[in-house]
Structure formats: structure tokens, C-alpha cells
Write a protein that holds these residues in place. Structure first.
Motif, PDB file in Angstrom:
ATOM      1  N   LEU A   1      -7.508  17.204   0.437  1.00 50.13           N
ATOM      2  CA  LEU A   1      -6.793  16.144   1.134  1.00 50.13           C
ATOM      3  C   LEU A   1      -5.311  16.502   1.087  1.00 50.13           C
ATOM      4  N   PRO A   2      -4.466  15.838   1.894  1.00 52.31           N
ATOM      5  CA  PRO A   2      -3.070  16.272   2.005  1.00 52.31           C
ATOM      6  C   PRO A   2      -2.220  16.103   0.741  1.00 52.31           C
ATOM      7  N   THR A   3      -2.642  15.285  -0.192  1.00 53.44           N
ATOM      8  CA  THR A   3      -1.953  15.145  -1.474  1.00 53.44           C
ATOM      9  C   THR A   3      -2.999  15.414  -2.556  1.00 53.44           C
ATOM     10  N   PRO A   4      -2.633  15.577  -3.811  1.00 51.00           N
ATOM     11  CA  PRO A   4      -3.622  15.919  -4.842  1.00 51.00           C
ATOM     12  C   PRO A   4      -4.474  14.716  -5.263  1.00 51.00           C
ATOM     13  N   ILE A   5      -5.234  14.212  -4.313  1.00 52.47           N
ATOM     14  CA  ILE A   5      -6.139  13.091  -4.549  1.00 52.47           C
ATOM     15  C   ILE A   5      -7.570  13.570  -4.367  1.00 52.47           C
TER      16      ILE A   5
ATOM     17  N   SER B   1      -5.854   3.603   8.962  1.00 57.46           N
ATOM     18  CA  SER B   1      -5.656   5.038   8.791  1.00 57.46           C
ATOM     19  C   SER B   1      -6.261   5.437   7.447  1.00 57.46           C
ATOM     20  N   GLY B   2      -6.435   6.716   7.216  1.00 58.99           N
ATOM     21  CA  GLY B   2      -6.946   7.174   5.928  1.00 58.99           C
ATOM     22  C   GLY B   2      -6.063   6.663   4.798  1.00 58.99           C
ATOM     23  N   ILE B   3      -6.688   6.071   3.799  1.00 64.73           N
ATOM     24  CA  ILE B   3      -5.952   5.483   2.673  1.00 64.73           C
ATOM     25  C   ILE B   3      -6.465   6.106   1.385  1.00 64.73           C
ATOM     26  N   GLY B   4      -5.531   6.559   0.576  1.00 66.25           N
ATOM     27  CA  GLY B   4      -5.873   7.162  -0.704  1.00 66.25           C
ATOM     28  C   GLY B   4      -5.473   6.274  -1.866  1.00 66.25           C
ATOM     29  N   PRO B   5      -5.549   6.821  -3.077  1.00 66.74           N
ATOM     30  CA  PRO B   5      -5.310   6.030  -4.278  1.00 66.74           C
ATOM     31  C   PRO B   5      -3.867   6.024  -4.785  1.00 66.74           C
ATOM     32  N   ARG B   6      -2.924   6.624  -4.050  1.00 67.52           N
ATOM     33  CA  ARG B   6      -1.551   6.661  -4.554  1.00 67.52           C
ATOM     34  C   ARG B   6      -1.042   5.243  -4.834  1.00 67.52           C
ATOM     35  N   THR B   7      -0.213   5.112  -5.844  1.00 69.06           N
ATOM     36  CA  THR B   7       0.343   3.822  -6.237  1.00 69.06           C
ATOM     37  C   THR B   7       1.483   3.435  -5.298  1.00 69.06           C
TER      38      THR B   7
ATOM     39  N   ALA C   1       0.871  -1.179   0.000  1.00 72.51           N
ATOM     40  CA  ALA C   1       0.000   0.000   0.000  1.00 72.51           C
ATOM     41  C   ALA C   1       0.907   1.228   0.000  1.00 72.51           C
ATOM     42  N   PRO C   2       0.402   2.383  -0.424  1.00 70.10           N
ATOM     43  CA  PRO C   2       1.251   3.577  -0.415  1.00 70.10           C
ATOM     44  C   PRO C   2       1.682   3.929   1.005  1.00 70.10           C
ATOM     45  N   SER C   3       2.872   4.460   1.132  1.00 72.69           N
ATOM     46  CA  SER C   3       3.367   4.860   2.446  1.00 72.69           C
ATOM     47  C   SER C   3       2.474   5.950   3.033  1.00 72.69           C
ATOM     48  N   PRO C   4       2.259   5.919   4.351  1.00 66.65           N
ATOM     49  CA  PRO C   4       1.521   7.019   4.979  1.00 66.65           C
ATOM     50  C   PRO C   4       2.243   8.352   4.729  1.00 66.65           C
ATOM     51  N   VAL C   5       1.483   9.438   4.670  1.00 62.39           N
ATOM     52  CA  VAL C   5       2.083  10.748   4.441  1.00 62.39           C
ATOM     53  C   VAL C   5       2.452  11.439   5.746  1.00 62.39           C
ATOM     54  N   GLY C   6       2.402  10.707   6.832  1.00 61.53           N
ATOM     55  CA  GLY C   6       2.765  11.230   8.138  1.00 61.53           C
ATOM     56  C   GLY C   6       3.246  10.101   9.032  1.00 61.53           C
ATOM     57  N   ALA C   7       3.432  10.421  10.288  1.00 62.42           N
ATOM     58  CA  ALA C   7       3.938   9.456  11.264  1.00 62.42           C
ATOM     59  C   ALA C   7       2.779   8.665  11.873  1.00 62.42           C
ATOM     60  N   TYR C   8       2.255   7.717  11.106  1.00 66.61           N
ATOM     61  CA  TYR C   8       1.176   6.863  11.568  1.00 66.61           C
ATOM     62  C   TYR C   8       1.227   5.540  10.814  1.00 66.61           C
ATOM     63  N   PRO C   9       0.627   4.494  11.371  1.00 59.87           N
ATOM     64  CA  PRO C   9       0.654   3.184  10.718  1.00 59.87           C
ATOM     65  C   PRO C   9      -0.442   3.058   9.665  1.00 59.87           C
TER      66      PRO C   9
ATOM     67  N   VAL D   1     -17.051   2.277   6.867  1.00 58.22           N
ATOM     68  CA  VAL D   1     -16.177   3.016   5.964  1.00 58.22           C
ATOM     69  C   VAL D   1     -16.627   4.475   5.941  1.00 58.22           C
ATOM     70  N   THR D   2     -15.681   5.368   6.153  1.00 60.09           N
ATOM     71  CA  THR D   2     -15.920   6.792   5.963  1.00 60.09           C
ATOM     72  C   THR D   2     -15.196   7.194   4.690  1.00 60.09           C
ATOM     73  N   VAL D   3     -15.929   7.816   3.785  1.00 59.41           N
ATOM     74  CA  VAL D   3     -15.409   8.203   2.472  1.00 59.41           C
ATOM     75  C   VAL D   3     -15.293   9.719   2.435  1.00 59.41           C
ATOM     76  N   TYR D   4     -14.147  10.201   1.989  1.00 58.21           N
ATOM     77  CA  TYR D   4     -13.924  11.634   1.818  1.00 58.21           C
ATOM     78  C   TYR D   4     -13.776  11.913   0.332  1.00 58.21           C
ATOM     79  N   LEU D   5     -14.641  12.754  -0.214  1.00 53.52           N
ATOM     80  CA  LEU D   5     -14.582  13.162  -1.618  1.00 53.52           C
ATOM     81  C   LEU D   5     -14.342  14.666  -1.678  1.00 53.52           C
ATOM     82  N   THR D   6     -13.429  15.086  -2.549  1.00 54.62           N
ATOM     83  CA  THR D   6     -13.154  16.518  -2.661  1.00 54.62           C
ATOM     84  C   THR D   6     -14.136  17.246  -3.572  1.00 54.62           C
ATOM     85  N   ASP D   7     -14.952  16.499  -4.321  1.00 55.35           N
ATOM     86  CA  ASP D   7     -15.978  17.123  -5.151  1.00 55.35           C
ATOM     87  C   ASP D   7     -17.214  16.220  -5.160  1.00 55.35           C
ATOM     88  N   MET D   8     -18.017  16.369  -4.144  1.00 56.24           N
ATOM     89  CA  MET D   8     -19.198  15.522  -3.967  1.00 56.24           C
ATOM     90  C   MET D   8     -20.138  15.623  -5.171  1.00 56.24           C
ATOM     91  N   ALA D   9     -20.397  16.822  -5.651  1.00 56.40           N
ATOM     92  CA  ALA D   9     -21.341  17.003  -6.752  1.00 56.40           C
ATOM     93  C   ALA D   9     -20.870  16.302  -8.023  1.00 56.40           C
TER      94      ALA D   9
END
Length: 140
Positions: free
Chosen positions: A125-129, A30-36, A10-18, A86-94
Motif C-alpha cells: 500500500l502507499p504507506t507502511p500499512i 476513498s481507500g482508508i487506512g489505519p493512520r492516526t 480521519a487521516p488526510s488522504p495521501v493524494g489529491a482526492y476526497p 467493503v473491499t479489504v486490502y491486506l498486504t499479508d493474507m496468509a
């Protein structure tokens, strides 16, 4: 007693967390995004010649985030079917909810066995996802 989970699948966390923490029979991701994994490339992102994000493909990002969640679950000894919330975060709901919701239905075709879900529209979100998932699974 808790177990900390990290995986290179899985992509590495973008901070100090597992990636995840198991406490008893519960697994908290932890929050997981789509990074490769390995490259941190973001599937479906389009950039202009100056490197600015100009577009993205929510379907590609959704498929990728599902694969990343699955990788963390498997590294934890869990399965996709063990997800309970599951909690889903979308940057453009519409723009993105309809596509996201259709892909959710493909991955969870039976609402009676699907995890509970909350979907939130957020500014960034913290990266351009465009999507991130926060998950809880129940382990036997």
C-alpha cells in the motif's frame, strides 16, 4: 449532483482526492487506512533504530481503520450500519486474514445485516500499512 466530504477526524488522504463523495443516495469512500488522524502515526507498527519497519499488529491496524471509516461515515451523515459493500486490502493474507476476519465478526456480528465484502491480498500500500478499506454506503 455530488457532495465532496473531507474531515479532520480521519487521516488526510495521501493524494489529491476526497475522503468520500456522495452521489444521490450512495456514498463512495476513498481507500482508508489505519493512520492516526492528525499525526499519521500507524498503530501497531514497530521500527528498528534505523526507522525500518520490522513488524506490525494487524489487530491494532484493523481497529484503527474501522474507526477511521466510521469517522468519514459520520462526517458524511452516514452510520456504520449504512455500509453496503467493503473491499479489504491486506498486504499479508496468509498471516492476517484470520485476525481480520475475527474483528470483522465483532463489528458485524449478524451476517444478514453485514455489508458485502471482498478481501484481496496485495503486495503493498502507499504507506507502511497492512490494511486498507474501500467502502460504499447507502444513505436514506
Amino acid at each position: 449532483m455530488s457532495d465532496i466530504i473531507h474531515t479532520d477526524k480521519a487521516p488526510s488522504p495521501v493524494g489529491a482526492y476526497p475522503h468520500a463523495r456522495r452521489v444521490g443516495n450512495l456514498l463512495f469512500l476513498s481507500g482508508i487506512g489505519p493512520r492516526t488522524p492528525g499525526s499519521d502515526a500507524i498503530p501497531g507498527n514497530e521500527y528498528d533504530t534505523d526507522g525500518r519497519l520490522v513488524g506490525y499488529d494487524i489487530a491494532a491496524q484493523t481497529r484503527s481503520v474501522f474507526a477511521n471509516v466510521r469517522a468519514v461515515l459520520e462526517a458524511s451523515g452516514a452510520r456504520w450500519e449504512d455500509l453496503v459493500d467493503v473491499t479489504v486490502y491486506l498486504t499479508d493474507m496468509a498471516r492476517d486474514f484470520k485476525t481480520y476476519n475475527a474483528l470483522w465478526a465483532e463489528h458485524f456480528p449478524d451476517p444478514a445485516t453485514a455489508p458485502c465484502r471482498t478481501t484481496l491480498g496485495i503486495d503493498a500500500l502507499p504507506t507502511p500499512i497492512a490494511i486498507e478499506l474501500k467502502c460504499i454506503a447507502h444513505l436514506p
